[in-house]
Design a protein around this motif. Structure first.
Motif, short mmCIF file in Angstrom:
data_model
loop_
_atom_site.label_atom_id
_atom_site.label_comp_id
_atom_site.label_asym_id
_atom_site.label_seq_id
_atom_site.Cartn_x
_atom_site.Cartn_y
_atom_site.Cartn_z
N TRP A 63 -9.63 19.25 -3.45
CA TRP A 63 -9.22 18.06 -4.66
C TRP A 63 -7.87 17.92 -4.54
N VAL A 64 -6.92 19.03 -4.14
CA VAL A 64 -5.78 18.95 -4.35
C VAL A 64 -5.23 17.76 -3.22
N VAL A 65 -5.62 17.71 -2.13
CA VAL A 65 -5.52 16.63 -1.09
C VAL A 65 -6.19 15.36 -1.52
N SER A 66 -7.32 15.32 -1.69
CA SER A 66 -8.37 14.38 -1.85
C SER A 66 -8.29 13.57 -3.10
N GLY A 67 -8.02 14.30 -4.19
CA GLY A 67 -7.86 13.44 -5.50
C GLY A 67 -6.63 12.57 -5.42
N TYR A 68 -5.40 13.10 -4.68
CA TYR A 68 -4.14 12.66 -4.78
C TYR A 68 -4.43 11.09 -3.88
N ALA A 69 -5.07 11.13 -2.63
CA ALA A 69 -5.26 10.10 -1.90
C ALA A 69 -6.16 9.41 -2.63
N LEU A 70 -7.11 9.53 -3.15
CA LEU A 70 -8.15 8.75 -3.92
C LEU A 70 -7.59 7.85 -5.01
N ALA A 71 -6.73 8.82 -5.99
CA ALA A 71 -6.14 7.89 -7.11
C ALA A 71 -5.22 7.10 -6.77
N PHE A 72 -4.34 7.32 -5.51
CA PHE A 72 -3.39 6.63 -5.07
C PHE A 72 -3.78 5.07 -4.84
N ALA A 73 -5.10 5.12 -3.95
CA ALA A 73 -5.76 3.91 -3.34
C ALA A 73 -6.24 3.03 -4.37
N LEU A 74 -6.86 3.69 -5.51
CA LEU A 74 -7.45 3.02 -6.62
C LEU A 74 -6.85 2.25 -7.46
N VAL A 75 -5.46 2.59 -7.69
CA VAL A 75 -4.66 1.90 -8.51
C VAL A 75 -3.61 0.91 -7.97
N LEU A 76 -3.53 0.74 -6.61
CA LEU A 76 -2.55 0.19 -5.98
C LEU A 76 -2.71 -1.46 -6.43
N VAL A 77 -3.62 -2.09 -6.28
CA VAL A 77 -3.72 -3.52 -6.70
C VAL A 77 -3.62 -3.73 -8.17
N PRO A 78 -4.43 -3.23 -9.08
CA PRO A 78 -4.21 -3.31 -10.62
C PRO A 78 -2.64 -3.10 -10.69
N ALA A 79 -1.96 -2.11 -10.41
CA ALA A 79 -0.79 -1.77 -10.82
C ALA A 79 0.36 -2.78 -10.01
N GLY A 80 -0.20 -3.52 -9.04
CA GLY A 80 0.79 -4.51 -8.24
C GLY A 80 0.70 -5.65 -9.37
N ARG A 81 -0.55 -5.95 -9.83
CA ARG A 81 -0.88 -7.25 -10.46
C ARG A 81 0.00 -7.03 -11.82
N LEU A 82 -0.16 -5.58 -12.64
CA LEU A 82 0.51 -5.60 -13.74
C LEU A 82 2.01 -5.49 -13.72
#
Length: 500
Positions: A63-82
């Motif tokens: 999870w130390v590696v995968s959790g970072y990559a997963l959270a990174f990808a999930l927020v990209l578009v909403p954060a860009g729109r925000l």
């Protein structure tokens, strides 16, 4: 002079005299982009020591590696729109502050559960930073300067992915003792704090556009769809693809529903999370995003294959393994800076040349590693890796520029987030599939590491060939639509259309 006039109008469109501090502000965004992307790969070399010191299982430490990559990808578009809606400077500074705090929390973690939660939060902050980087370039630069700025940004993307293992190995070598892995996270704190102070001073203040209600159903559908596609991949090493294969079907279905929903929202003249016109009406965006996703399948996965070969096959230490592939990073950095200046002149041809060169360089690397004596393999492969790096430096930065060049600045954050989501998905496919293929060949060929690395690198070239086909089709379509007009004239026409 009014600061809005220098940095852009009230809607964020470039207007008036450019901000004289724009190049200094760019270096702040590049430093944070490098730091956040480096953290995707830098941790991998420290996982064994983390597991020992925290008395953790292999599944929990993943999870130390995968959790970072997963959270990174999930927020990209909403954060860009925000960022488009409430101000990129505000989101950038808030996310950077959060990244620094999460890095400190990860370094101080007393348990693997604490570390995993800190890494997931750190990944979410990094995902909020990433789309603001490309959007701020759209906002602060115009014309040929924008190409140069994207060249530097593309170099940052490419180099951070390539040098993660060597940087992690170097930190572990310098930080002696069983707690040395903590400095992989602590090093972000002073760097991030300095960048935060400089960002407060240098990043342009631009009044956000008209406040719109955030497309929450779109956020939920896109997030669930991306999660469905990525979750099996990020846990592929522990059998995630075999156990969770059905999530691929769910993810595709949810993304199809997301597409229909966004069209429905746009047809009613409301603000969608990701405007469908980016794909249907914005010249160059769809092929550029597809090309980037294909390229990152091979580009991201090949580094894990090299690490497995040099460390497990040849017995290198993590630092030595990272140094063995450094010629690629050097070539990529050198070419990316030059490519940013040439993209206005050569356009998509520059990407085509880069892809052909990457194919030649990595193809030669596979041949050398298959045939060279183990004691000299790294030295003999260095020239071929350097050539491959030169090609990569002419792929990532020009593709960023040409993909985002006609995107209206008011949509730059969402567009940049969607582009990088495709790259993260491609990277997840590559980092899951290529090591799996490597181990499969290794088992079938009686533990022959040289055959395994050669065939695995060759398989990475298949997706790069597909990216080359997309680039050729895009280039031919440009020539068909614009006759003999060169890339400079074509780009000028697009620029006038997007700002008109």
């Amino acid at each position: 002079m009014n600061r809005n006039a220098r940095a852009g109008g009230p809607t964020g469109e470039p207007a008036g005299t450019p901000d004289p501090r724009r190049w200094k502000a760019l270096w702040v965004t590049l430093a944070t982009g490098f730091m956040s992307l480096l953290d995707v790969t830098i941790v991998a070399v420290a996982l064994p020591s983390m597991q020992r010191e925290l008395n953790a299982s292999a599944a929990s430490v993943q999870w130390v590696v995968s959790g970072y990559a997963l959270a990174f990808a999930l927020v990209l578009v909403p954060a860009g729109r925000l960022g488009d809606a409430v101000g990129r400077r505000r989101i950038f500074l808030g996310a950077l502050a959060g990244f620094v705090l999460c890095s400190a929390a990860a370094g101080a973690a007393p348990t693997v559960a604490w570390l995993a939660v800190a890494r997931i939060a750190q990944g979410a902050c990094a995902g909020c930073l990433a789309p603001q980087n490309s959007a701020l370039i759209q906002q602060m630069f115009r014309g040929a300067e924008r190409g140069r700025a994207f060249g530097l940004f593309g170099a940052t993307v490419g180099i951070s992915s390539a040098v993660g293992p060597v940087t992690g190995g170097l930190i572990l070598a310098l930080a002696h003792g069983s707690q040395g892995w903590r400095w992989i996270f602590y090093v972000n704190v002073p760097v991030g704090a300095i960048a935060l102070l400089l960002g407060i001073r240098l990043l342009p203040r631009v009044a956000p556009g008209r406040r719109e209600r955030l497309d929450l159903p779109g956020v939920a559908l896109l997030g669930a769809g991306v999660l469905g596609l990525m979750l099996p991949l990020v846990f592929a090493e522990s059998g995630g693809v075999r156990r969770l294969w059905w999530l691929f079907l769910v993810g595709v279905a949810l993304l199809a529903v997301f597409t229909r929903w966004e069209r429905w929202v746009a047809a009613r003249e409301r603000q969608p999370l990701l405007d469908p016109r980016l794909l249907t009406s914005t010249r160059g965006y769809a092929p550029g995003a597809f090309l980037g996703a294909l390229y990152f399948v091979g580009f991201s996965g090949v580094w894990l294959v090299f690490a497995l070969f040099f460390q497990n096959g040849l017995g290198y230490e993590p630092l030595g393994s990272g140094l063995a592939v450094t010629p690629f990073a050097i070539g990529s950095a050198a070419a990316a800076v030059v490519a940013g200046r040439l993209v206005e002149r050569f356009g998509r041809l520059l990407t085509i040349w880069g892809l052909v060169t990457v194919l030649a360089g990595l193809g030669a690397t596979a041949l050398v590693l298959r045939t060279a004596p183990p004691g000299t393999a790294a030295w003999l492969a260095a020239p071929a890796l350097f050539v491959g790096g030169l090609g990569s430096g002419c792929v990532i930065p020009p593709n960023l520029t040409m993909t985002l060049r006609d995107v209206p600045v008011r949509m730059a954050g969402a567009a940049g987030g969607a582009l990088q989501t495709g790259q993260r998905l491609g990277g997840a496919v590559g980092t899951a599939a290529l090591p799996g293929f490597f181990y499969m060949v290794l088992a079938a060929d009686g533990g022959n590491y040289r055959t395994a690395v050669a065939l695995s690198v060759a398989s990475a070239l298949v997706t790069m060939l597909a990216a080359l086909a997309v680039a050729l089709l895009d280039w031919r379509r440009d020539r068909h639509h614009h006759g003999r007009g060169g890339p400079r004239e074509v780009r000028a026409e697009h620029c006038r259309a997007s700002q008109g």
